[in-house]
Design a protein around this motif. Sequence first.
Motif, PDB file in Angstrom:
ATOM      1  N   TYR A  95      13.143  21.824 -16.984  1.00 50.37           N
ATOM      2  CA  TYR A  95      11.754  21.844 -16.733  1.00 50.37           C
ATOM      3  C   TYR A  95      11.430  22.578 -15.324  1.00 50.37           C
ATOM      4  O   TYR A  95      10.164  22.652 -14.900  1.00 50.37           O
ATOM      5  N   GLY A  96      12.460  23.019 -14.831  1.00 52.92           N
ATOM      6  CA  GLY A  96      12.119  23.805 -13.647  1.00 52.92           C
ATOM      7  C   GLY A  96      11.778  22.843 -12.263  1.00 52.92           C
ATOM      8  O   GLY A  96      10.911  23.284 -11.446  1.00 52.92           O
ATOM      9  N   ILE A  97      12.529  21.832 -12.419  1.00 51.55           N
ATOM     10  CA  ILE A  97      12.351  20.723 -11.090  1.00 51.55           C
ATOM     11  C   ILE A  97      13.617  20.556 -10.493  1.00 51.55           C
ATOM     12  O   ILE A  97      14.628  20.920 -10.861  1.00 51.55           O
ATOM     13  N   SER A  98      13.561  19.705  -9.415  1.00 53.65           N
ATOM     14  CA  SER A  98      14.658  19.572  -8.675  1.00 53.65           C
ATOM     15  C   SER A  98      15.375  17.947  -9.130  1.00 53.65           C
ATOM     16  O   SER A  98      14.387  17.385  -9.858  1.00 53.65           O
ATOM     17  N   THR A  99      16.690  17.882  -8.634  1.00 55.08           N
ATOM     18  CA  THR A  99      17.061  16.635  -9.446  1.00 55.08           C
ATOM     19  C   THR A  99      16.227  15.356  -8.729  1.00 55.08           C
ATOM     20  O   THR A  99      16.084  14.299  -9.113  1.00 55.08           O
ATOM     21  N   GLN A 100      15.643  15.762  -7.554  1.00 53.08           N
ATOM     22  CA  GLN A 100      14.878  14.202  -6.762  1.00 53.08           C
ATOM     23  C   GLN A 100      13.669  14.185  -7.462  1.00 53.08           C
ATOM     24  O   GLN A 100      13.115  13.073  -7.554  1.00 53.08           O
ATOM     25  N   ALA A 101      13.165  14.989  -8.391  1.00 54.63           N
ATOM     26  CA  ALA A 101      11.816  14.821  -9.014  1.00 54.63           C
ATOM     27  C   ALA A 101      11.987  14.469 -10.315  1.00 54.63           C
ATOM     28  O   ALA A 101      10.963  14.083 -11.185  1.00 54.63           O
ATOM     29  N   ILE A 102      13.257  14.149 -10.965  1.00 55.60           N
ATOM     30  CA  ILE A 102      13.538  13.614 -12.206  1.00 55.60           C
ATOM     31  C   ILE A 102      12.990  12.340 -12.601  1.00 55.60           C
ATOM     32  O   ILE A 102      12.156  12.356 -13.654  1.00 55.60           O
ATOM     33  N   PRO A 103      12.998  11.258 -11.602  1.00 52.12           N
ATOM     34  CA  PRO A 103      12.156  10.133 -12.164  1.00 52.12           C
ATOM     35  C   PRO A 103      10.560  10.153 -11.921  1.00 52.12           C
ATOM     36  O   PRO A 103      10.074   9.743 -12.979  1.00 52.12           O
ATOM     37  N   TYR A 104      10.041  10.969 -11.270  1.00 53.45           N
ATOM     38  CA  TYR A 104       8.804  11.327 -11.132  1.00 53.45           C
ATOM     39  C   TYR A 104       8.387  12.028 -12.486  1.00 53.45           C
ATOM     40  O   TYR A 104       7.103  11.566 -13.113  1.00 53.45           O
ATOM     41  N   TYR A 105       8.992  12.933 -13.061  1.00 51.21           N
ATOM     42  CA  TYR A 105       8.708  13.647 -14.228  1.00 51.21           C
ATOM     43  C   TYR A 105       8.984  12.591 -15.467  1.00 51.21           C
ATOM     44  O   TYR A 105       8.119  12.554 -16.297  1.00 51.21           O
ATOM     45  N   LEU A 106       9.967  11.939 -15.497  1.00 52.26           N
ATOM     46  CA  LEU A 106       9.907  10.817 -16.475  1.00 52.26           C
ATOM     47  C   LEU A 106       8.838   9.827 -16.534  1.00 52.26           C
ATOM     48  O   LEU A 106       8.291   9.564 -17.586  1.00 52.26           O
ATOM     49  N   ASP A 107       8.222   9.625 -15.604  1.00 52.49           N
ATOM     50  CA  ASP A 107       7.249   8.888 -15.353  1.00 52.49           C
ATOM     51  C   ASP A 107       5.787   9.240 -15.862  1.00 52.49           C
ATOM     52  O   ASP A 107       5.037   8.554 -16.251  1.00 52.49           O
ATOM     53  N   THR A 108       5.799  10.634 -16.013  1.00 47.93           N
ATOM     54  CA  THR A 108       4.730  10.994 -16.818  1.00 47.93           C
ATOM     55  C   THR A 108       4.883  11.296 -18.174  1.00 47.93           C
ATOM     56  O   THR A 108       3.722  11.456 -18.878  1.00 47.93           O
ATOM     57  N   LEU A 109       5.768  10.865 -18.981  1.00 47.74           N
ATOM     58  CA  LEU A 109       6.115  10.753 -20.439  1.00 47.74           C
ATOM     59  C   LEU A 109       5.755   9.518 -20.872  1.00 47.74           C
ATOM     60  O   LEU A 109       5.620   8.247 -20.291  1.00 47.74           O
ATOM     61  N   THR A 110       5.618   9.329 -22.079  1.00 52.29           N
ATOM     62  CA  THR A 110       5.315   8.248 -23.086  1.00 52.29           C
ATOM     63  C   THR A 110       6.317   8.173 -24.150  1.00 52.29           C
ATOM     64  O   THR A 110       6.611   9.053 -25.078  1.00 52.29           O
ATOM     65  N   PRO A 111       6.893   7.027 -24.252  1.00 48.62           N
ATOM     66  CA  PRO A 111       7.901   6.768 -25.552  1.00 48.62           C
ATOM     67  C   PRO A 111       7.082   6.455 -26.809  1.00 48.62           C
ATOM     68  O   PRO A 111       6.131   5.982 -27.000  1.00 48.62           O
ATOM     69  N   VAL A 112       7.368   7.289 -27.992  1.00 46.87           N
ATOM     70  CA  VAL A 112       6.680   7.132 -29.211  1.00 46.87           C
ATOM     71  C   VAL A 112       7.940   7.389 -30.319  1.00 46.87           C
ATOM     72  O   VAL A 112       9.088   7.718 -29.915  1.00 46.87           O
ATOM     73  N   VAL A 113       7.450   7.439 -31.417  1.00 43.70           N
ATOM     74  CA  VAL A 113       8.418   7.427 -32.559  1.00 43.70           C
ATOM     75  C   VAL A 113       7.810   8.614 -33.721  1.00 43.70           C
ATOM     76  O   VAL A 113       6.532   8.471 -34.003  1.00 43.70           O
ATOM     77  N   LEU A 114       8.749   9.793 -33.792  1.00 41.80           N
ATOM     78  CA  LEU A 114       8.043  10.605 -34.795  1.00 41.80           C
ATOM     79  C   LEU A 114       7.933  10.126 -36.336  1.00 41.80           C
ATOM     80  O   LEU A 114       8.615   9.493 -36.641  1.00 41.80           O
ATOM     81  N   THR A 115       6.653  10.784 -36.689  1.00 40.06           N
ATOM     82  CA  THR A 115       6.331  10.264 -37.967  1.00 40.06           C
ATOM     83  C   THR A 115       6.518  11.250 -39.006  1.00 40.06           C
ATOM     84  O   THR A 115       6.290  11.339 -40.256  1.00 40.06           O
ATOM     85  N   ALA A 116       7.125  12.383 -38.565  1.00 34.61           N
ATOM     86  CA  ALA A 116       7.374  13.719 -39.377  1.00 34.61           C
ATOM     87  C   ALA A 116       8.851  14.157 -39.017  1.00 34.61           C
ATOM     88  O   ALA A 116       9.101  14.108 -37.726  1.00 34.61           O
ATOM     89  N   ASP A 117       9.404  14.807 -39.781  1.00 34.04           N
ATOM     90  CA  ASP A 117      10.715  15.668 -39.204  1.00 34.04           C
ATOM     91  C   ASP A 117      10.017  16.961 -38.536  1.00 34.04           C
ATOM     92  O   ASP A 117       9.055  17.527 -39.051  1.00 34.04           O
ATOM     93  N   THR A 118      10.511  16.899 -37.367  1.00 36.12           N
ATOM     94  CA  THR A 118      10.024  17.603 -36.455  1.00 36.12           C
ATOM     95  C   THR A 118      10.794  18.845 -35.690  1.00 36.12           C
ATOM     96  O   THR A 118      11.925  18.533 -35.352  1.00 36.12           O
TER      97      THR A 118
END
Length: 531
Positions: A149-172
């Motif tokens: 993602y082009g980020i530093s290791t210190q930014a990993i938790p901040y990047y994870l916090d921008t994401l949302t857990p979901v479940v795929l409804t189609a083979d992707t």
Amino acid sequence: MSNYYPPGPPTYPSMPFGAVPPEPQRHNRRNLTLILAAVVAVLALVFASVVVIVLKHKKGEFSIPFLSLTSADAPGNQPFMAQPNLTNRPLDNGLRLSAQTGAPDQGTRVVSGTTPGLYMGGSTSCDPAGLGNFLAQHPGQAKSWASVYGISTQAIPYYLDTLTPVVLTADTWVTNYSYTGGSAVPFQDVLQAGTSVLVDSAGVPRVRCQCGNPLGPSASAPIGGYRIRGAHWQGYQVNYITRVAYNTQNVTVINNTTTVINQAPSQAPPPASGPAALLTLLNPETRQLFDRTVGGIIDLSGQPPLNEPLPTPTSLNVPLVAHSDEAAAQNGLARAGDPAPAPEVTRMAQENGNTPPTEGAGRTESGAQNPAGGATSAATESGGNSSASQSNSSSSSAAPTRTAFTGSGDSIGSFTFTDNDQSVTCQAPSAEATGSVSLTCTDGQSRSVDQSSLSQSSVTSATDSTGVWRVSLGGSSVAVTSATWQTLVPTTTETTTAETPTSTETPEVPTTTEETTTQAPETSEETTPAG
């Protein structure tokens, strides 16, 4: 004073055939051996070069890049972290994404990542905090993970916090990254419907929860230029594989059935990001749509301040660009630094009708699937529901054409097939039912079908790799030329007074369930969240 001459080689008396001194004989043999060895080495190199050239141009296993299949519960290919104690629940009937969603593009379906109902929400099998803690304790994996993602290791938790857990409804179809040799190595992968992932505010899959592997958009190559590696699962069909549109594409929906892809305007604003952005997800329990605020999945209290900007979803939503020629070839690309597909990949897709061959399955010499389906259909190769693919239409020996699906809903309302060179259309009941139901067909013949075989999941599993849906009618399998979806009307206990006159000799009795069923209105135009 006489000169001193060092002793030379011994002389030999003349002989009839000329004596050969032993020392020169040894030199000649050694020279001959060296010459022969050099000739053999040159011939070996030439032969090896010819073999490589022949293999590369045969379009066999040697030159075709692979597209992996990863099931929902698989640990993943060389995962970034050990498999957590996570389980992904198989999708129920009606939760799988409709086969009509998205636009056909290079042998797959392309959809916008923010399409309502594209993903399921609610309870997902994902532990982003656990992933963040694991990476914090493993600097090697963390550095490789962050490089995607082009980020530093210190930014990993901040990047994870921008994401949302979901479940795929189609083979992707995505670009997956394995942790190989201390680096994040990209490979093309299809994730099974039901897989838990983290998506960004543009709806692009970014992390596979089961193994923590980073994800990105797929390569911009036609799917027919790859060779499928991995076991097929129930419901898998090549032409139902989806991928999220790149940020340079617009997916336009027309009349809720037809979609087209256009290049996005050059001045198009990036997708909204931040806590105000929403994703419209499908609730697997109620099967209703609901809005979910993106991000906010990790407690960042106690984390050091973020001293760098995080990448925007738009900047990351681009086709794969490999960093080496080797990685480019493995992902079907022409060269490092270029997202364009390799010419031989494009050519192969054109020759096989964009239907990728499967590793280990019977193929023609060119590597293309048997165009008539048969033993090379997806159902046969997976060992699943092969009866549909092995049975032919009762009326024609020619290869049937791809089934044309229209409408929307969770079950097939009507379908057309050919019987004895006659086109027959059968209408299914619009009310929910179990077991066998009677069909109303235009040729007047009495036919029945199991109601469950008309559901989305059953239709998907009974559609072969050429896109032909086959349905069993009283033990006889027919190839359907066209079909229309409908939304089934729930069966209620309340009854309405039937308008059918009753005999004066018979006392009034409540109308039967069968009468209510026959008078249920057509509701194929209603919009119910489809899986």
